[in-house]
Design a protein around this motif. Structure first.
Motif, PDB file in Angstrom:
ATOM      1  N   ASP A   1      -0.617  -5.151  -5.374  1.00 23.68           N
ATOM      2  CA  ASP A   1      -0.553  -4.484  -6.677  1.00 23.68           C
ATOM      3  C   ASP A   1      -0.694  -2.972  -6.607  1.00 23.68           C
ATOM      4  O   ASP A   1      -0.486  -2.282  -7.596  1.00 23.68           O
ATOM      5  CB  ASP A   1      -1.653  -5.034  -7.604  1.00 23.68           C
ATOM      6  N   ASP A   2      -1.056  -2.432  -5.457  1.00 27.30           N
ATOM      7  CA  ASP A   2      -1.269  -0.998  -5.336  1.00 27.30           C
ATOM      8  C   ASP A   2       0.065  -0.264  -5.218  1.00 27.30           C
ATOM      9  O   ASP A   2       0.931  -0.654  -4.445  1.00 27.30           O
ATOM     10  CB  ASP A   2      -2.142  -0.699  -4.119  1.00 27.30           C
ATOM     11  N   ASP A   3       0.223   0.796  -5.987  1.00 27.02           N
ATOM     12  CA  ASP A   3       1.419   1.665  -5.963  1.00 27.02           C
ATOM     13  C   ASP A   3       2.725   0.917  -6.242  1.00 27.02           C
ATOM     14  O   ASP A   3       3.775   1.253  -5.700  1.00 27.02           O
ATOM     15  CB  ASP A   3       1.543   2.375  -4.616  1.00 27.02           C
ATOM     16  N   LYS A   4       2.688  -0.087  -7.095  1.00 24.47           N
ATOM     17  CA  LYS A   4       3.883  -0.892  -7.361  1.00 24.47           C
ATOM     18  C   LYS A   4       4.996  -0.066  -8.006  1.00 24.47           C
ATOM     19  O   LYS A   4       6.157  -0.170  -7.618  1.00 24.47           O
ATOM     20  CB  LYS A   4       3.501  -2.063  -8.266  1.00 24.47           C
ATOM     21  N   LYS A   5       4.640   0.791  -8.975  1.00 22.84           N
ATOM     22  CA  LYS A   5       5.651   1.617  -9.643  1.00 22.84           C
ATOM     23  C   LYS A   5       6.270   2.619  -8.684  1.00 22.84           C
ATOM     24  O   LYS A   5       7.475   2.840  -8.686  1.00 22.84           O
ATOM     25  CB  LYS A   5       5.034   2.354 -10.832  1.00 22.84           C
TER      26      LYS A   5
ATOM     27  N   THR B   1       7.660   3.642   0.249  1.00 26.33           N
ATOM     28  CA  THR B   1       8.048   2.268  -0.058  1.00 26.33           C
ATOM     29  C   THR B   1       7.131   1.248   0.620  1.00 26.33           C
ATOM     30  O   THR B   1       7.201   0.068   0.305  1.00 26.33           O
ATOM     31  CB  THR B   1       9.495   1.991   0.393  1.00 26.33           C
ATOM     32  N   LYS B   2       6.285   1.712   1.538  1.00 28.83           N
ATOM     33  CA  LYS B   2       5.410   0.786   2.258  1.00 28.83           C
ATOM     34  C   LYS B   2       4.252   0.349   1.382  1.00 28.83           C
ATOM     35  O   LYS B   2       3.727   1.115   0.587  1.00 28.83           O
ATOM     36  CB  LYS B   2       4.867   1.447   3.521  1.00 28.83           C
ATOM     37  N   LYS B   3       3.840  -0.890   1.565  1.00 28.05           N
ATOM     38  CA  LYS B   3       2.695  -1.419   0.829  1.00 28.05           C
ATOM     39  C   LYS B   3       1.401  -0.940   1.473  1.00 28.05           C
ATOM     40  O   LYS B   3       1.334  -0.714   2.674  1.00 28.05           O
ATOM     41  CB  LYS B   3       2.718  -2.941   0.811  1.00 28.05           C
ATOM     42  N   THR B   4       0.378  -0.812   0.637  1.00 31.20           N
ATOM     43  CA  THR B   4      -0.945  -0.464   1.132  1.00 31.20           C
ATOM     44  C   THR B   4      -1.524  -1.673   1.853  1.00 31.20           C
ATOM     45  O   THR B   4      -1.441  -2.789   1.356  1.00 31.20           O
ATOM     46  CB  THR B   4      -1.857  -0.070  -0.042  1.00 31.20           C
ATOM     47  N   PHE B   5      -2.095  -1.439   3.036  1.00 26.27           N
ATOM     48  CA  PHE B   5      -2.731  -2.541   3.744  1.00 26.27           C
ATOM     49  C   PHE B   5      -4.021  -2.075   4.398  1.00 26.27           C
ATOM     50  O   PHE B   5      -4.245  -0.886   4.602  1.00 26.27           O
ATOM     51  CB  PHE B   5      -1.784  -3.203   4.754  1.00 26.27           C
ATOM     52  N   VAL B   6      -4.858  -3.050   4.687  1.00 23.92           N
ATOM     53  CA  VAL B   6      -6.158  -2.790   5.303  1.00 23.92           C
ATOM     54  C   VAL B   6      -6.113  -3.356   6.714  1.00 23.92           C
ATOM     55  O   VAL B   6      -5.678  -4.486   6.928  1.00 23.92           O
ATOM     56  CB  VAL B   6      -7.294  -3.450   4.486  1.00 23.92           C
ATOM     57  N   SER B   7      -6.560  -2.531   7.667  1.00 28.09           N
ATOM     58  CA  SER B   7      -6.569  -2.961   9.060  1.00 28.09           C
ATOM     59  C   SER B   7      -7.946  -2.714   9.665  1.00 28.09           C
ATOM     60  O   SER B   7      -8.856  -2.232   8.989  1.00 28.09           O
ATOM     61  CB  SER B   7      -5.502  -2.202   9.852  1.00 28.09           C
TER      62      SER B   7
ATOM     63  N   ASP C   1      -7.555 -11.274  -8.828  1.00 29.25           N
ATOM     64  CA  ASP C   1      -7.055 -11.545  -7.486  1.00 29.25           C
ATOM     65  C   ASP C   1      -8.223 -11.727  -6.520  1.00 29.25           C
ATOM     66  O   ASP C   1      -9.209 -10.989  -6.565  1.00 29.25           O
ATOM     67  CB  ASP C   1      -6.176 -10.381  -7.024  1.00 29.25           C
ATOM     68  N   GLU C   2      -8.108 -12.726  -5.641  1.00 28.74           N
ATOM     69  CA  GLU C   2      -9.177 -12.950  -4.666  1.00 28.74           C
ATOM     70  C   GLU C   2      -9.252 -11.820  -3.642  1.00 28.74           C
ATOM     71  O   GLU C   2     -10.247 -11.669  -2.942  1.00 28.74           O
ATOM     72  CB  GLU C   2      -9.002 -14.301  -3.954  1.00 28.74           C
ATOM     73  N   LEU C   3      -8.200 -10.992  -3.568  1.00 24.42           N
ATOM     74  CA  LEU C   3      -8.212  -9.866  -2.640  1.00 24.42           C
ATOM     75  C   LEU C   3      -9.256  -8.818  -3.009  1.00 24.42           C
ATOM     76  O   LEU C   3      -9.693  -8.055  -2.139  1.00 24.42           O
ATOM     77  CB  LEU C   3      -6.832  -9.205  -2.582  1.00 24.42           C
ATOM     78  N   LEU C   4      -9.670  -8.775  -4.273  1.00 28.18           N
ATOM     79  CA  LEU C   4     -10.695  -7.815  -4.686  1.00 28.18           C
ATOM     80  C   LEU C   4     -12.003  -8.106  -3.956  1.00 28.18           C
ATOM     81  O   LEU C   4     -12.625  -7.194  -3.397  1.00 28.18           O
ATOM     82  CB  LEU C   4     -10.898  -7.848  -6.204  1.00 28.18           C
ATOM     83  N   GLU C   5     -12.411  -9.361  -3.925  1.00 33.45           N
ATOM     84  CA  GLU C   5     -13.645  -9.724  -3.219  1.00 33.45           C
ATOM     85  C   GLU C   5     -13.484  -9.554  -1.711  1.00 33.45           C
ATOM     86  O   GLU C   5     -14.395  -9.087  -1.029  1.00 33.45           O
ATOM     87  CB  GLU C   5     -14.057 -11.167  -3.552  1.00 33.45           C
ATOM     88  N   VAL C   6     -12.322  -9.916  -1.204  1.00 31.56           N
ATOM     89  CA  VAL C   6     -12.058  -9.745   0.225  1.00 31.56           C
ATOM     90  C   VAL C   6     -12.099  -8.264   0.584  1.00 31.56           C
ATOM     91  O   VAL C   6     -12.671  -7.873   1.610  1.00 31.56           O
ATOM     92  CB  VAL C   6     -10.689 -10.370   0.604  1.00 31.56           C
ATOM     93  N   PHE C   7     -11.520  -7.427  -0.282  1.00 26.86           N
ATOM     94  CA  PHE C   7     -11.522  -5.977  -0.059  1.00 26.86           C
ATOM     95  C   PHE C   7     -12.948  -5.436  -0.052  1.00 26.86           C
ATOM     96  O   PHE C   7     -13.320  -4.658   0.836  1.00 26.86           O
ATOM     97  CB  PHE C   7     -10.688  -5.277  -1.142  1.00 26.86           C
TER      98      PHE C   7
END
Length: 157
Positions: free
Chosen positions: A16-20, A73-79, A132-138
């Motif tokens: 959902d980050d930076d979708k626009k 155009t790249k999606k935000t990701f956590v590594s 979204d369950e990603l909020l807790e995971v984040f």
């Protein structure tokens, strides 16, 4: 490629980050490619000679524009190295503070990440859906990696 040498492992992506911005950048890249094709077809149909300016306008300029918009155009990701947003890396060690704001009217939680880059403070906003369950995971990932990176830094490793 530099990050892969450091044994980076992608933990998850934030959809959902930076979708626009991603949608706008994709549309702009498609538009630039379409205009380039129309310009090349127009010059071929009019039997004009290719001048240096027309070659620059038709080939180099669109390639430069596409090169500028590809990171957007790249999606935000956590590594394991940190948070990758728009082609940049926010390292876990440089994160000073993470603030979770209340959900807005669209049900999106804006996470404000305050970090240090080249001895200056900067901030990045990350948008996550509140359901979204990603909020807790984040939250758990940020808590875990910020603590381990600080411990490693203090112990001299």
């Amino acid at each position: 490629m530099n990050y892969k040498k450091q044994n980076m492992k992608v933990l998850f992506q934030l959809k959902d980050d930076d979708k626009k911005r991603q949608t706008f950048s994709n549309i702009l890249i498609i538009f630039i490619l379409a205009m380039t094709v129309f310009m090349i077809a127009g010059i071929i149909n009019t039997d004009e000679e290719f001048s240096l300016e027309s070659i620059f306008t038709m080939v180099v300029l669109p390639l430069l524009m596409i090169g500028l918009y590809i990171p957007l155009t790249k999606k935000t990701f956590v590594s394991t190295l940190g948070i990758h947003k728009r082609g940049g890396l926010i390292k876990w060690e440089s994160i000073k503070n993470v603030n979770y704001h209340k959900p807005n009217e669209k049900g999106m939680v804006i996470v404000k990440v305050l970090y240090s880059i080249m001895s200056k403070d900067a901030s990045a906003d990350i948008t996550i859906n509140k359901d979204d369950e990603l909020l807790e995971v984040f939250k758990e990932t940020v808590k875990e990696y910020r603590n381990t990176k600080k411990k490693e830094k203090k112990s001299g490793k």
